[in-house]
Scaffold this active site. Structure first.
Site, PDB file in Angstrom:
ATOM      1  N   SER A 131       0.795  -1.238   0.000  1.00  0.00           N
ATOM      2  CA  SER A 131       0.000   0.000   0.000  1.00  0.00           C
ATOM      3  C   SER A 131       0.817   1.273   0.000  1.00  0.00           C
ATOM      4  O   SER A 131       0.238   2.361  -0.087  1.00  0.00           O
ATOM      5  CB  SER A 131      -0.950   0.020   1.200  1.00  0.00           C
ATOM      6  OG  SER A 131      -2.014  -0.886   1.014  1.00  0.00           O
TER       7      SER A 131
ATOM      8  N   LYS B 294       0.039   3.619  -2.721  1.00  0.00           N
ATOM      9  CA  LYS B 294      -1.130   4.500  -2.678  1.00  0.00           C
ATOM     10  C   LYS B 294      -0.705   5.966  -2.706  1.00  0.00           C
ATOM     11  O   LYS B 294      -1.519   6.844  -3.006  1.00  0.00           O
ATOM     12  CB  LYS B 294      -1.984   4.207  -1.439  1.00  0.00           C
ATOM     13  CG  LYS B 294      -2.788   2.906  -1.552  1.00  0.00           C
ATOM     14  CD  LYS B 294      -3.692   2.710  -0.358  1.00  0.00           C
ATOM     15  CE  LYS B 294      -4.635   1.514  -0.581  1.00  0.00           C
ATOM     16  NZ  LYS B 294      -4.357   0.385   0.272  1.00  0.00           N
TER      17      LYS B 294
ATOM     18  N   SER C 130      -5.973   3.455   4.568  1.00  0.00           N
ATOM     19  CA  SER C 130      -5.523   2.554   3.503  1.00  0.00           C
ATOM     20  C   SER C 130      -6.618   1.634   2.971  1.00  0.00           C
ATOM     21  O   SER C 130      -6.373   0.466   2.655  1.00  0.00           O
ATOM     22  CB  SER C 130      -4.340   1.713   3.995  1.00  0.00           C
ATOM     23  OG  SER C 130      -3.534   1.292   2.937  1.00  0.00           O
TER      24      SER C 130
END
Length: 292
Positions: free
Chosen positions: A79, A82, A134
């Site tokens: 993640s 992101k 997230s």
């Protein structure tokens, strides 16, 4: 022959003796100059040993690499990618634009915010949830809104990555879940993090310890930032966590102390080591005296 007094002779000769004994330093051109003055320098403090297999520390202002360990080794980054998703959303502009959640946005596991088909949110509100908690469903929703599909958004991500100098990355989805052929490096993610840090809104979001998210139906949920170093170090001010079975525990962290800002990327760590590794590197980068 008349003898001169001894004392005047000594007085005349003393300056000559003093001049003869004075040290002389010759310049490259042959002329005399003063002896060089030694300036005390601060010895460099060795970087701490860390358990993570891949890491890098960079100075935010200059981009200078302060420390690197397997920084160009391709791997899954989970993640942490992101951050580039957020950069692409900001590039599109109009953060107050509202859009409706589609059923396909929710077809993702395991970390979800729980947004539902038919609900309406602004881009800005979902970017906040993307970076603090997230949510993978939030990432899919933002990608679809931006480019029409996850696959098309991946192309947007890769164009953005190349434009900021990320040379060893290939993104296939907006959330970082494992996909064959998707990878980046610690060095590339540091480049991404520097770009994200330039954005005051992204910087503010990633520095948020927690906030209350309001769903479209009025329900609220307290979202706590997944970056534990924010609580460990008062001068830590972001950025993004990530974890999958393929990537291990990953963390990009930033900090500012005494006018200096550093970015630390730790990839492939374990639950037991990721926070300690990141904290040690941030402390080393910012608490030691600045090297000359």
């Amino acid at each position: 022959m008349k003898r001169l007094p001894l004392l005047p002779l000594l007085l005349v000769s003393l300056p000559l003796i003093a001049c003869a004994q004075a040290p002389r330093v010759t310049t490259p051109t042959g002329g005399p100059t003063s002896a060089p003055v030694k300036v005390a320098t601060v010895p460099r403090t060795p970087a701490p040993a860390i358990a993570a297999p891949r890491s890098i520390v960079v100075d935010y202002e200059t981009g200078r690499v302060l420390y690197a360990k397997n920084a160009d080794q391709p791997c899954a980054v989970a993640s942490t990618q992101k951050l580039i998703t957020a950069l692409c959303v900001f590039d599109a502009g109009n953060l107050n634009k509202k859009f409706t959640i589609a059923k396909s946005d929710t077809w993702v596991e395991p970390t979800k915010l729980g947004i539902l088909p038919g609900e309406v949110y602004t881009r800005r509100k979902l970017v906040g949830a993307l970076l603090v908690k997230s949510g993978n469903d939030v990432a899919r929703a933002l990608a679809r809104d931006n480019a029409g599909s996850e696959a098309k958004f991946a192309a947007v991500m890769n164009r953005k990555a190349r434009s900021i100098g990320m040379k060893n990355s290939n993104f296939l989805n907006p959330h970082g879940l494992t996909a064959k052929g998707q990878y980046s490096t610690a060095r590339d993610m540091a480049i991404c993090a520097r770009e994200a840090y330039k954005n005051p809104v992204i910087r503010s979001i990633t520095n948020t310890r927690s906030y209350t998210f309001q769903y479209a139906n009025g329900r609220t949920k307290r979202l706590t930032n997944t970056n534990k170093v924010l609580k460990r170090l008062s001068y830590c001010n972001g950025m993004k966590t990530g974890t999958t079975r393929a990537s291990g525990r990953c963390l990009i962290s930033s900090g500012t102390l005494n006018g200096r800002t550093a970015i630390v990327v730790v990839l492939g760590a374990t639950t037991q080591t990721v926070w300690n590794d990141s904290e040690k590197l941030l402390r080393w980068a910012l608490e030691r005296p600045a090297s000359r």
